[in-house]
Write a protein that holds these residues in place. Structure first.
Motif, PDB file in Angstrom:
ATOM      1  N   ALA A  80       0.826  -1.216   0.000  1.00 27.19           N
ATOM      2  CA  ALA A  80       0.000   0.000   0.000  1.00 27.19           C
ATOM      3  C   ALA A  80       0.855   1.257   0.000  1.00 27.19           C
ATOM      4  N   LEU A  81       2.020   1.205   0.645  1.00 21.99           N
ATOM      5  CA  LEU A  81       2.873   2.385   0.786  1.00 21.99           C
ATOM      6  C   LEU A  81       3.960   2.489  -0.286  1.00 21.99           C
ATOM      7  N   TRP A  82       4.175   1.455  -1.064  1.00 25.51           N
ATOM      8  CA  TRP A  82       5.267   1.425  -2.030  1.00 25.51           C
ATOM      9  C   TRP A  82       5.272   2.646  -2.950  1.00 25.51           C
ATOM     10  N   PRO A  83       4.132   3.050  -3.519  1.00 27.02           N
ATOM     11  CA  PRO A  83       4.153   4.227  -4.392  1.00 27.02           C
ATOM     12  C   PRO A  83       4.502   5.528  -3.656  1.00 27.02           C
ATOM     13  N   LYS A  84       4.437   5.518  -2.329  1.00 28.86           N
ATOM     14  CA  LYS A  84       4.700   6.717  -1.517  1.00 28.86           C
ATOM     15  C   LYS A  84       6.100   6.710  -0.897  1.00 28.86           C
ATOM     16  N   ARG A  85       6.933   5.727  -1.237  1.00 28.77           N
ATOM     17  CA  ARG A  85       8.208   5.541  -0.529  1.00 28.77           C
ATOM     18  C   ARG A  85       9.160   6.721  -0.653  1.00 28.77           C
ATOM     19  N   ALA A  86       9.150   7.435  -1.774  1.00 26.20           N
ATOM     20  CA  ALA A  86      10.040   8.600  -1.901  1.00 26.20           C
ATOM     21  C   ALA A  86       9.620   9.694  -0.926  1.00 26.20           C
ATOM     22  N   SER A  87       8.329   9.936  -0.822  1.00 32.37           N
ATOM     23  CA  SER A  87       7.826  10.936   0.138  1.00 32.37           C
ATOM     24  C   SER A  87       8.136  10.513   1.564  1.00 32.37           C
ATOM     25  N   ILE A  88       7.941   9.238   1.851  1.00 29.37           N
ATOM     26  CA  ILE A  88       8.206   8.723   3.198  1.00 29.37           C
ATOM     27  C   ILE A  88       9.694   8.842   3.513  1.00 29.37           C
ATOM     28  N   GLY A  89      10.542   8.525   2.536  1.00 29.85           N
ATOM     29  CA  GLY A  89      11.987   8.645   2.735  1.00 29.85           C
ATOM     30  C   GLY A  89      12.409  10.067   3.049  1.00 29.85           C
ATOM     31  N   ALA A  90      11.733  11.039   2.442  1.00 29.97           N
ATOM     32  CA  ALA A  90      12.067  12.442   2.704  1.00 29.97           C
ATOM     33  C   ALA A  90      11.763  12.818   4.153  1.00 29.97           C
ATOM     34  N   TYR A  91      10.755  12.198   4.747  1.00 35.42           N
ATOM     35  CA  TYR A  91      10.430  12.490   6.149  1.00 35.42           C
ATOM     36  C   TYR A  91      11.547  12.061   7.093  1.00 35.42           C
ATOM     37  N   SER A  92      12.312  11.049   6.705  1.00 32.21           N
ATOM     38  CA  SER A  92      13.361  10.542   7.602  1.00 32.21           C
ATOM     39  C   SER A  92      14.484  11.560   7.814  1.00 32.21           C
ATOM     40  N   ARG A  93      14.539  12.604   6.990  1.00 31.03           N
ATOM     41  CA  ARG A  93      15.548  13.648   7.203  1.00 31.03           C
ATOM     42  C   ARG A  93      15.202  14.538   8.391  1.00 31.03           C
ATOM     43  N   HIS A  94      13.924  14.603   8.742  1.00 31.16           N
ATOM     44  CA  HIS A  94      13.476  15.500   9.815  1.00 31.16           C
ATOM     45  C   HIS A  94      12.802  14.772  10.980  1.00 31.16           C
ATOM     46  N   PHE A  95      12.344  13.540  10.726  1.00 29.12           N
ATOM     47  CA  PHE A  95      11.579  12.810  11.727  1.00 29.12           C
ATOM     48  C   PHE A  95      12.096  11.380  11.855  1.00 29.12           C
ATOM     49  N   HIS A  96      11.599  10.695  12.854  1.00 28.04           N
ATOM     50  CA  HIS A  96      11.931   9.294  13.082  1.00 28.04           C
ATOM     51  C   HIS A  96      10.906   8.450  12.311  1.00 28.04           C
ATOM     52  N   VAL A  97      11.376   7.629  11.367  1.00 22.86           N
ATOM     53  CA  VAL A  97      10.498   6.793  10.544  1.00 22.86           C
ATOM     54  C   VAL A  97      10.914   5.340  10.747  1.00 22.86           C
ATOM     55  N   ILE A  98       9.956   4.483  11.110  1.00 26.77           N
ATOM     56  CA  ILE A  98      10.256   3.059  11.314  1.00 26.77           C
ATOM     57  C   ILE A  98       9.082   2.193  10.856  1.00 26.77           C
ATOM     58  N   TRP A  99       9.410   0.945  10.540  1.00 24.37           N
ATOM     59  CA  TRP A  99       8.405  -0.104  10.460  1.00 24.37           C
ATOM     60  C   TRP A  99       8.284  -0.624  11.888  1.00 24.37           C
ATOM     61  N   TRP A 100       7.150  -0.406  12.535  1.00 24.57           N
ATOM     62  CA  TRP A 100       6.938  -0.903  13.886  1.00 24.57           C
ATOM     63  C   TRP A 100       6.156  -2.201  13.776  1.00 24.57           C
ATOM     64  N   CYS A 101       6.726  -3.277  14.311  1.00 27.03           N
ATOM     65  CA  CYS A 101       6.085  -4.590  14.269  1.00 27.03           C
ATOM     66  C   CYS A 101       5.906  -5.094  15.689  1.00 27.03           C
ATOM     67  N   GLY A 102       4.672  -5.271  16.088  1.00 25.76           N
ATOM     68  CA  GLY A 102       4.379  -5.857  17.388  1.00 25.76           C
ATOM     69  C   GLY A 102       4.318  -7.368  17.252  1.00 25.76           C
ATOM     70  N   HIS A 103       5.048  -8.073  18.095  1.00 26.12           N
ATOM     71  CA  HIS A 103       5.047  -9.538  18.116  1.00 26.12           C
ATOM     72  C   HIS A 103       4.417  -9.967  19.434  1.00 26.12           C
ATOM     73  N   PHE A 104       3.216 -10.529  19.352  1.00 29.08           N
ATOM     74  CA  PHE A 104       2.459 -10.942  20.534  1.00 29.08           C
ATOM     75  C   PHE A 104       2.528 -12.458  20.612  1.00 29.08           C
ATOM     76  N   GLN A 105       3.134 -12.939  21.675  1.00 26.51           N
ATOM     77  CA  GLN A 105       3.367 -14.373  21.781  1.00 26.51           C
ATOM     78  C   GLN A 105       2.846 -14.917  23.099  1.00 26.51           C
ATOM     79  N   SER A 106       2.357 -16.162  23.035  1.00 26.68           N
ATOM     80  CA  SER A 106       1.873 -16.818  24.242  1.00 26.68           C
ATOM     81  C   SER A 106       2.798 -17.953  24.660  1.00 26.68           C
ATOM     82  N   SER A 107       3.908 -18.107  23.949  1.00 23.21           N
ATOM     83  CA  SER A 107       4.927 -19.081  24.324  1.00 23.21           C
ATOM     84  C   SER A 107       6.283 -18.502  23.925  1.00 23.21           C
TER      85      SER A 107
END
Length: 142
Positions: A80-107
């Motif tokens: 969904a975000l692939w076409p927007k990656r250049a714009s998103i990359g530009a934000y990393s010059r001024h802001f913190h940009v991450i892929w946040w992945c929550g891993h919820f485990q029961s074992s």
């Protein structure tokens, strides 16, 4: 009782910073966020958020998406975000940009495996991946 999978995941692209205006991110990227935090809003009864955040997980109903496979979740949100990656990359010059992945485990066994193809795509997207682990009870009542 509903039995949950032993490992579930949430995936969000997060942009955060003290001077971030989430509404501007929404307007510029053209996608509705699944979560917005604003600097100074209550975080808890004793704390305020120190910075603003814009987050996107591909959901359109405001519910956090949950995946049984991290690769599927990352691929879906990245598509969904692939076409927007250049714009998103530009934000990393001024802001913190991450892929946040929550891993919820029961074992404490197992966890995600990512293919070489997805790792290459993540590298091309140019945003670091952060994996946040949580332990949760496998049995939940509805």
């Amino acid at each position: 009782m509903v039995q949950r999978a032993m490992h579930t995941y949430s995936v969000q692209l997060r942009i955060s910073g003290a001077e971030l205006c989430p509404d501007e991110i929404t307007d510029q990227i053209g996608l509705e966020p699944n979560q917005v935090r604003r600097k100074g809003q209550p975080r808890s009864t004793k704390e305020l958020w120190p910075e603003s955040m814009w987050s996107y997980d591909g959901s359109s109903d405001g519910q956090v998406r949950e995946w049984s496979n991290l690769e599927e979740g990352l691929s879906s949100v990245m598509d969904a975000l692939w076409p927007k990656r250049a714009s998103i990359g530009a934000y990393s010059r001024h802001f913190h940009v991450i892929w946040w992945c929550g891993h919820f485990q029961s074992s404490f066994d197992g966890g995600p495996t990512l293919s070489v193809a997805l790792l290459e795509r993540l590298g091309e997207f140019g945003v670091p991946l952060y994996l946040d682990n949580y332990f949760s009870d496998a049995d939940e009542t509805e």
